[in-house]
Scaffold this motif. Structure first.
Motif, PDB file in Angstrom:
ATOM      1  N   PRO A  12      -7.341  -7.372 -10.633  1.00  0.00           N
ATOM      2  CA  PRO A  12      -7.824  -6.393  -9.643  1.00  0.00           C
ATOM      3  C   PRO A  12      -8.228  -7.112  -8.354  1.00  0.00           C
ATOM      4  CG  PRO A  12      -8.937  -6.112 -11.771  1.00  0.00           C
ATOM      5  CD  PRO A  12      -8.182  -7.393 -11.856  1.00  0.00           C
ATOM      6  N   LEU A  13      -8.253  -6.394  -7.247  1.00  0.00           N
ATOM      7  CA  LEU A  13      -8.684  -6.989  -5.975  1.00  0.00           C
ATOM      8  C   LEU A  13     -10.139  -7.431  -6.090  1.00  0.00           C
ATOM      9  CD1 LEU A  13      -7.253  -4.322  -3.491  1.00  0.00           C
ATOM     10  CD2 LEU A  13      -6.595  -6.746  -3.543  1.00  0.00           C
ATOM     11  N   ARG A  18     -11.128  -6.956  -0.743  1.00  0.00           N
ATOM     12  CA  ARG A  18     -11.296  -5.566  -0.290  1.00  0.00           C
ATOM     13  C   ARG A  18     -11.914  -5.526   1.106  1.00  0.00           C
ATOM     14  NH1 ARG A  18     -10.099  -1.652  -3.806  1.00  0.00           N
ATOM     15  NH2 ARG A  18     -10.149  -2.209  -6.005  1.00  0.00           N
ATOM     16  N   ARG A  19     -12.878  -6.436   1.317  1.00  0.00           N
ATOM     17  CA  ARG A  19     -13.523  -6.501   2.644  1.00  0.00           C
ATOM     18  C   ARG A  19     -12.492  -6.871   3.712  1.00  0.00           C
ATOM     19  NH1 ARG A  19     -17.855  -8.983   0.171  1.00  0.00           N
ATOM     20  NH2 ARG A  19     -17.158 -11.077   0.757  1.00  0.00           N
ATOM     21  N   ASP A  20     -11.618  -7.857   3.363  1.00  0.00           N
ATOM     22  CA  ASP A  20     -10.654  -8.354   4.349  1.00  0.00           C
ATOM     23  C   ASP A  20      -9.484  -7.411   4.598  1.00  0.00           C
ATOM     24  OD1 ASP A  20     -12.243 -10.530   4.462  1.00  0.00           O
ATOM     25  OD2 ASP A  20     -10.912 -11.875   3.330  1.00  0.00           O
ATOM     26  N   HIS A  21      -8.976  -6.795   3.536  1.00  0.00           N
ATOM     27  CA  HIS A  21      -7.738  -6.009   3.674  1.00  0.00           C
ATOM     28  C   HIS A  21      -7.833  -4.611   3.100  1.00  0.00           C
ATOM     29  CE1 HIS A  21      -5.855  -9.963   4.450  1.00  0.00           C
ATOM     30  NE2 HIS A  21      -5.016  -9.246   5.159  1.00  0.00           N
ATOM     31  N   GLY A  22      -9.038  -4.155   2.806  1.00  0.00           N
ATOM     32  CA  GLY A  22      -9.175  -2.823   2.207  1.00  0.00           C
ATOM     33  C   GLY A  22      -8.462  -2.763   0.872  1.00  0.00           C
ATOM     34  N   SER A 313      -3.576  -9.358  -3.486  1.00  0.00           N
ATOM     35  CA  SER A 313      -3.973  -9.158  -2.091  1.00  0.00           C
ATOM     36  C   SER A 313      -3.020  -9.814  -1.085  1.00  0.00           C
ATOM     37  CB  SER A 313      -5.378  -9.744  -1.888  1.00  0.00           C
ATOM     38  OG  SER A 313      -5.683  -9.770  -0.520  1.00  0.00           O
ATOM     39  N   PRO A 314      -2.789  -9.156   0.063  1.00  0.00           N
ATOM     40  CA  PRO A 314      -1.964  -9.775   1.112  1.00  0.00           C
ATOM     41  C   PRO A 314      -2.557 -11.116   1.573  1.00  0.00           C
ATOM     42  CG  PRO A 314      -2.387  -7.468   1.609  1.00  0.00           C
ATOM     43  CD  PRO A 314      -3.247  -7.809   0.428  1.00  0.00           C
ATOM     44  N   SER A 315      -3.884 -11.290   1.435  1.00  0.00           N
ATOM     45  CA  SER A 315      -4.480 -12.554   1.898  1.00  0.00           C
ATOM     46  C   SER A 315      -4.038 -13.749   1.047  1.00  0.00           C
ATOM     47  CB  SER A 315      -6.006 -12.457   1.943  1.00  0.00           C
ATOM     48  OG  SER A 315      -6.484 -11.872   0.766  1.00  0.00           O
TER      49      SER A 315
END
Ligand code: ADP
Ligand code: MG
Length: 365
Positions: A12-13, A18-22, A313-315
């Motif tokens: 899971p994210l 979540r803070r960085d990319h929702g 995550s995209p990050s």
């Protein structure tokens, strides 16, 4: 003949992601085996694995698909190996141990405690006359040294090869385990010793490979025949690139050593799959302690499963992509597990059944 089983797992994210990319994620599920992965430049890559465990996956699903068939085989003297691969924070240890090895929440229990339960269940339902002995060893590979996690004085275990038993760790502590509870306490002791090492040597667990070795011995009272199955679980060090971590000095040395051994793992996988005939003549197992310990596993006399752990995550897209590419390459290995007989009399009679030195892998064409 069966292939290496390669699965991908997306955790899971995290709250930081979540803070960085929702809520955005780089993975788009097509079905239980195939997904599209978006890299940093929004380019799409389609991957197919034996199974994909998406963000909401349960620990039990990972166990049943990836580990249970290997556990059943280990009890029948077929070697098995389960490897978790991925960048630090991708979910390798969570998949392997769960939130903690002594986790009480049944749902969250990781592969290790489930493997232990599975081994004892298989033994319980097997022929009563057969006598089983299970032993556990735990080592960690740090800076190319193999350290015994049940005896910290043994900090440079040598790897040997025997014709009958395959790869062996010379003088490593073997703890007999009689039931699941005992096994969990031994595992917990080994893991705690890893933590002791961390403060002494100032290293985080993500900078070493942790190797759990279960030896399952069967004794048939009728003819006194003995056969042994080895089940190895490996929680690999983080696969992130040195440049990205901004490491210097000792941290840089550690990162280089990790990258070298993971590259060695990649090279062995390449050599096993590169030539049109199936594999190169020379497989560079000796290039790292990790590949040497996994020689039987990757070389054929074992059932092997690789769990590629990724952040969705995209990050972390570039690290996840490199993990997925590693898994895609590994999928080309075919393994042919055989029953390992280590009774001399039996081995002589059935000479071809002892573990082969270089295994028997073929490329899927
Ligand atoms: P790694 O061993 O690859 O460095 P961890 O297993 O320690 O990574 O996971 C990093 C964090 O993500 C931990 O806080 C862990 O609890 C959490 N995590 C990883 N995978 C999952 C999952 N499938 N479900 C819930 N939390 C997870
Ligand atoms: Mg970890």
């Amino acid at each position: 003949m069966s292939h290496i089983t390669v699965c991908a797992r997306f955790r899971p994210l995290s709250s930081k992601e979540r803070r960085d990319h929702g809520d955005s994620v780089s993975v788009q599920s097509l079905d239980s085996e195939t997904f599209i992965f978006k890299d940093e430049k929004e380019e799409d890559f389609t991957f197919s694995f034996d199974r994909v465990f998406y963000q909401g996956s349960e620990q039990v699903d990972v166990y049943e698909f990836l580990a249970l068939p290997i556990v059943r085989d280990a009890v029948n003297a077929i070697n098995g190996t389960i490897i978790t691969y991925g960048q630090t924070g991708a979910g390798k240890t969570y998949s392997m141990e769960g939130p903690s090895i002594l986790e009480c929440d049944q749902q969250k229990k990781g592969l290790l405690p489930r493997v232990v339960d599975g081994l004892f269940q298989c033994i319980k339902s097997s022929d009563e006359a057969t006598k089983y002995t299970i032993k556990l060893s735990m080592v960690e590979i740090y800076m190319e040294k193999v350290r015994d996690l049940f005896d910290l004085l043994k900090d440079n275990i040598q790897i040997k090869e025997s014709k009958v038993h395959g790869i062996l760790l010379s003088g490593v502590t073997e703890v007999s385990i009689l039931d699941s509870t005992e096994a969990l306490h031994s595992l917990s002791r080994g893991i705690a010793n890893r933590a002791v090492g961390e403060t002494q040597m100032n290293m985080a667990s993500s900078r070493s490979h942790c190797v759990y070795i279960f030896t399952v011995q069967q004794e048939f009272p009728k003819d006194k025949r003995i056969r042994t199955g080895k089940l190895i679980l490996v929680d690999l060090a983080g696969s992130e690139k040195v440049e990205k971590t901004g490491a210097e000095g000792k941290l840089l040395d550690e990162a280089k050593t990790i990258n070298k051994s993971l590259s060695a793992l990649g090279n062995v996988i390449n050599a096993l799959t590169c030539s049109p005939q199936g594999r190169a003549n020379h497989i560079p197992y000796r290039d790292s302690k990790l590949t040497r310990i996994l020689q039987d596993a990757l070389g054929g006399n074992s059932r092997t499963a690789l769990l590629c752990c990724c952040s969705p995550s995209p990050s972390n897209a570039s690290e996840s992509l490199s993990t997925l590419r590693f898994g895609a390459r590994a999928k080309h290995i075919k393994a042919s597990p055989r029953v390992s007989h280590n009774d001399d009399k039996y081995t002589k009679k059935h000479g071809t059944q002892s573990p082969s030195k270089d295994g028997s892998c073929e490329r899927i064409l």
